[in-house]
Design an enzyme around this catalytic site. Structure first.
Site, PDB file in Angstrom:
ATOM      1  N   THR A 200      70.145  78.728  12.684  1.00 37.52           N
ATOM      2  CA  THR A 200      70.060  79.657  11.711  1.00 37.52           C
ATOM      3  C   THR A 200      70.079  79.306  10.421  1.00 37.52           C
ATOM      4  OG1 THR A 200      71.124  81.067  13.432  1.00 37.52           O
ATOM      5  CG2 THR A 200      71.228  81.954  11.266  1.00 37.52           C
ATOM      6  N   GLU A 201      69.214  79.562   9.175  1.00 34.66           N
ATOM      7  CA  GLU A 201      69.139  79.334   7.937  1.00 34.66           C
ATOM      8  C   GLU A 201      69.519  77.950   7.809  1.00 34.66           C
ATOM      9  OE1 GLU A 201      68.827  82.002   5.663  1.00 34.66           O
ATOM     10  OE2 GLU A 201      68.760  83.228   7.554  1.00 34.66           O
TER      11      GLU A 201
END
Lengths: 400, 480
Positions: A145-146
């Site tokens: 994530t990210e």
């Protein structure tokens, strides 16, 4: 023979509806399905459909020498099927070209890596299964994530058997090193592909910025910048949100023309080609280990995790949602489990950030609420109702 | 003005207060020589070269660029939202803080081993730690007189002998061997720095500058204003240093007017030093000291959390929306208390509405509050709500924020356009208002983040109000 490697993130969260204190105990529908549908269809029209068309055309025109990779979150695929099935179809067509690689991440685009490793693995497994069933590929490469990453996450992902991880090419981590080589998780065979954030952000953030000295950015100019790295690197990793095309940068900015011309211009230099992450690690050896002394991400100026847990509100909300894990799983109810996981999506915490200046502008851009305080209030009210109305009745049945 | 600290080295509340007040005053046309003690070794050397260069004539004038470089929130708001530029209140405030100010503040830095709220033992520690470099001391040796010895009493500082040893060069460079000697030495050095300059008013902040300000005021034949941010009694209570108390008292006695940062401090000055209340004006700081707020909080009687409406009880202020929200909050937070402070034509109707809703036990109507009652009312509230139906600007939320209270403001107020760290709601949306109140009462993290960020946010805005109160005081003491 140096290469360019494109990776695009496709994600849409389930946004919560404005959920006031008075709804607690009354209203158990937490998500704003009207808004989520509107947003998804808008982004489909502005970005997913035209961008997928462009990608398909480019792949055909170049006989598959133009190659790209995607991570598409599970929550994006769910909404795609619900709100814009034609987008799903076009991704399936892309998958069949043979020039598109699908990357794994967490199904729920969550921060489970930082809070609950069992849950983290479960969400990765879900996503891998989904990619396999929808696109017929088994991902070998992972992105968290990210691009949240540190050594611990690297070891964990390596243990799961992935061959490579996409990460941010943060200056303080790379130090004297160039982002344009392949690195390795310390002590492992797992490869690290570091984002060239200058060239990536030239497209993703600065493309339409009239105050930028290089405005307007043409495909010709950008290809020259890439070619300047000849002999000084193996691979230029251009990682960005897919919504860059048509949504963050509107069609009127010329972003689709830029995309249309870029591959041919990149190929004008006979040495350069375009590879997917899996192909990159086949061709280029790892130059050395890359160790992370801090947790890095691709968000905000700080390139750390302060975008999601920089203030006391975010920390509280995160601590509470992950503390519910045991209770939720004990219930053995797939709807409840999915609900709990949708509440883990990192966007909820991103909306609660109280950053200043340019970071705040980006957070505000993405937030469906009037500000971080409303985002926190809605979220905590939802958790309160979840505890009271859903988990509470269970507690009563368990003898003290 | 005899002040404390100089950006970017702002270490505490007193420095912040001096900075905020000075900037706001200068933007209203007041010319200020700002005298401040400088600890050696903590800042860039170039200043010090200037200072040490030419003995008693040296007056350093530093345009206070850093103070002006920050745009006030008002200017920022106007820049972001052009329609605000037609708001007369906003533009007046923004223009006032622009430009001119930098030309009107000169800083005069006097080397001294002083910083706010030193006590005698902390001073000795600072001295022992050598908070200055040797080279600086060597430069000092030729430029500044050292004090002969610490004198047993402070009164002598006012005599002419002070002047004698301040002009007499000495070969021995040193700081005072204890805190009081250093304060005395600072008084002498500071006086020497501004010799011959004309002042309409001498304004001093807290006890360490009092001896210097008394001397300068006497020599300039100017009225003295002493500004009390905190008393030794505040800081140490029963363990107060008697000598510090004596210096404080002398400053209060010699002052033509005393300024207290709150009604609380005003009454404390009156109790501890016997200063007549008539002589003490209250000018609230941009930001309250936590001590003041805590002192009131301890007097708090009610058990449940307190939600405050404070303003005229008229249609325009939206009191009925507050009552309606209260009824909803009570279903979720049954022990919450609601205070509707103020008077107005709708007050009887509000009391009737509260009764008909059956929530009179949760309500208090203290009427119009002022002075210490106003401070107590703000300090003991957990949430401040301004549900105005229509409000050109609305200064009260800023006041509540200055007490570190989280605020909810209606979107139909000018202030809601300026503030970032407040909750905002349409005045008629009583469900959402109730939800916001409940959230502020139940979520300490929400309160903490809002209050911390709001404190920074309102700093500039509120100093303008402080300066507005101070200027009439200046006019009255210099005219008399």
């Amino acid at each position: 023979m140096p290469s360019v490697c494109f990776y695009f993130e496709v994600h849409q969260p389930y946004r919560l509806k404005p959920y006031g204190a008075l709804q607690v105990g009354q209203d158990h529908e937490y998500f704003d399905s009207k808004l989520n549908g509107q947003v998804f269809r808008k982004v489909a029209d502005k970005c997913y459909l035209p961008a997928n068309e462009s990608m398909l055309r480019l792949i055909e025109r170049t006989d598959g020498r133009f190659r790209i990779s995607y991570a598409v979150t599970g929550v994006a695929i769910e909404q795609m099927k619900q709100y814009a099935p034609e987008v799903m179809n076009s991704f399936v067509r892309l998958a069949k070209t043979g020039a598109v690689e699908f990357i794994a991440e967490t199904y729920y685009h969550s921060l489970a890596a930082l809070y609950d490793k069992d849950e983290y693995k479960a969400q990765i497994d879900l996503e891998v299964d989904l990619i396999r069933s929808e696109f017929g590929q088994t991902p070998r490469v992972f992105r968290n994530t990210e691009l949240i990453y540190d050594d611990e996450i690297g070891q964990f992902i390596s243990d799961l058997g992935f061959d490579a991880i996409l990460i941010e090419g943060a200056d303080d981590i790379l130090d004297w090193r160039s982002p344009n080589f392949v690195y390795r998780v310390p002590g492992r065979e797992t490869r690290l592909l570091t984002k060239n954030y200058r060239l990536s952000d030239d497209i993703a953030f600065r493309f339409s910025n009239r105050a930028w000295a290089e405005f307007p950015l043409t495909a010709d100019k950008f290809a020259k910048w890439v070619h300047q790295h000849s002999g000084a690197g193996d691979v230029i990793n251009l990682f960005m949100d897919y919504e860059t095309f048509g949504e963050h940068q509107w069609r009127e900015t010329g972003i689709f023309d830029f995309l249309e011309h870029l591959p041919d211009l990149l190929f004008t230099h006979p040495h350069w080609d375009i590879l997917t992450p899996g192909q990159v690690i086949e061709r280029y050896p790892a130059l050395g280990d890359l160790s992370f002394h801090r947790t890095v991400s691709w968000a905000d100026e700080a390139r750390d995790i302060s975008a999601w847990r920089g203030n006391a509100m975010q920390q509280r909300a995160l601590a509470e949602i992950y503390a519910l894990g045991t209770d939720v799983k004990r219930r053995n109810n797939s709807h409840l489990l999915a609900l709990w996981r949708r509440l883990q999506t990192s966007d909820h915490f991103y909306y609660m950030a109280t950053k200043s200046a340019s970071d705040a502008e980006v957070h505000d851009y993405f937030s469906p609420y009037e500000g971080p305080y409303d985002a926190f209030i809605h979220y905590m009210n939802v958790l309160k109702d979840l505890n009271l109305s859903v988990l509470g009745p269970l507690e009563k049945r368990i003898p003290a | 003005m005899l002040g404390w600290e100089y950006p970017p080295h702002i270490s505490g509340g007193l420095g912040t207060a001096c900075q905020g007040l000075t900037t706001a005053l200068a933007s209203r046309g007041i010319e200020i020589d700002f005298l401040l003690p400088r600890l050696y070794g903590e800042e860039d050397a170039p200043h010090m070269h200037l200072l040490g260069a030419s003995g008693s004539e040296a007056i350093e004038r530093v345009p206070v660029k850093t103070w002006q470089s920050q745009e006030s929130p008002l200017q920022e708001a106007i820049a972001n939202e052009p329609s605000l530029s037609t708001d007369p209140i906003l533009t007046a405030a923004a223009q006032a803080s622009e430009g001119a100010a930098s030309a009107r503040i000169r800083t005069i830095q006097v080397p001294a081993m002083l910083k706010p709220y030193l006590d005698p033992s902390a001073y000795l520690e600072l001295l022992a730690a050598g908070g200055f470099d040797e080279a600086a001391v060597a430069r000092l040796a030729h430029e500044l007189p050292g004090p002969p010895h610490r004198q047993p009493e402070h009164a002598h500082l006012l005599g002419d002998d002070l002047w004698e040893w301040s002009t007499e060069p000495t070969t021995e460079a040193h700081y005072g061997h204890d805190l009081f000697a250093e304060v005395a030495r600072y008084a002498a050095a500071a006086t020497r720095r501004v010799r011959g300059r004309k002042y309409d008013i001498v304004h001093a902040h807290d006890w360490m500058t009092f001896p210097a300000s008394i001397e300068i005021a006497a020599r300039a034949n100017a009225p003295l204003i002493t500004h009390v941010h905190s008393l030794e009694y505040d800081r140490a209570a029963e363990g107060a240093d008697r000598e510090i108390v004596a210096v404080e008292r002398q400053g209060l006695e010699r002052a033509k007017r005393v300024i207290a940062v709150s009604y609380y401090t005003r009454s404390l000055i009156n109790r501890v030093h016997g200063t007549s209340l008539d002589k003490i004006s209250v000018v609230h700081n941009g930001v309250y000291t936590r001590a003041t707020v805590e002192a009131y909080t301890q007097q708090r009687k009610s058990t449940g959390p307190v939600v405050l409406f404070l303003g005229r009880v008229t249609f325009q202020k939206g009191p009925e929306y507050f009552v309606q929200a209260a009824a909803r909050v009570l279903q979720h937070v049954p022990n919450a208390k609601f205070v509707m402070a103020g008077s107005g034509d709708m007050l009887p109707r509000m009391k009737a509405m509260v009764e008909s809703l059956g929530i009179e036990d949760a309500f208090r109507f203290p009427g119009f509050v002022r002075g210490a009652d106003l401070e107590r009312t703000f300090s003991t509230a957990d949430v401040y709500v301004m549900p105005s139906v229509s409000e050109p600007f609305g200064i009260a939320p800023l006041e509540a924020m200055s007490y570190d209270r989280p605020v909810i403001v209606s979107k139909q107020s000018g202030v809601s356009e300026v503030l970032r760290n407040a909750l905002k709601v349409d005045f008629w949306d009583v469900d959402k208002m109730a939800s916001q109140i409940v959230a502020l009462l139940e979520l300490p993290e929400l309160r903490r983040v809002i209050v911390d960020l709001a404190r920074e946010e309102i700093r500039h805005i509120h100093w303008d109000a402080a300066a507005e109160k101070l200027i009439p005081i200046y006019q009255s003491v210099s005219a008399a």
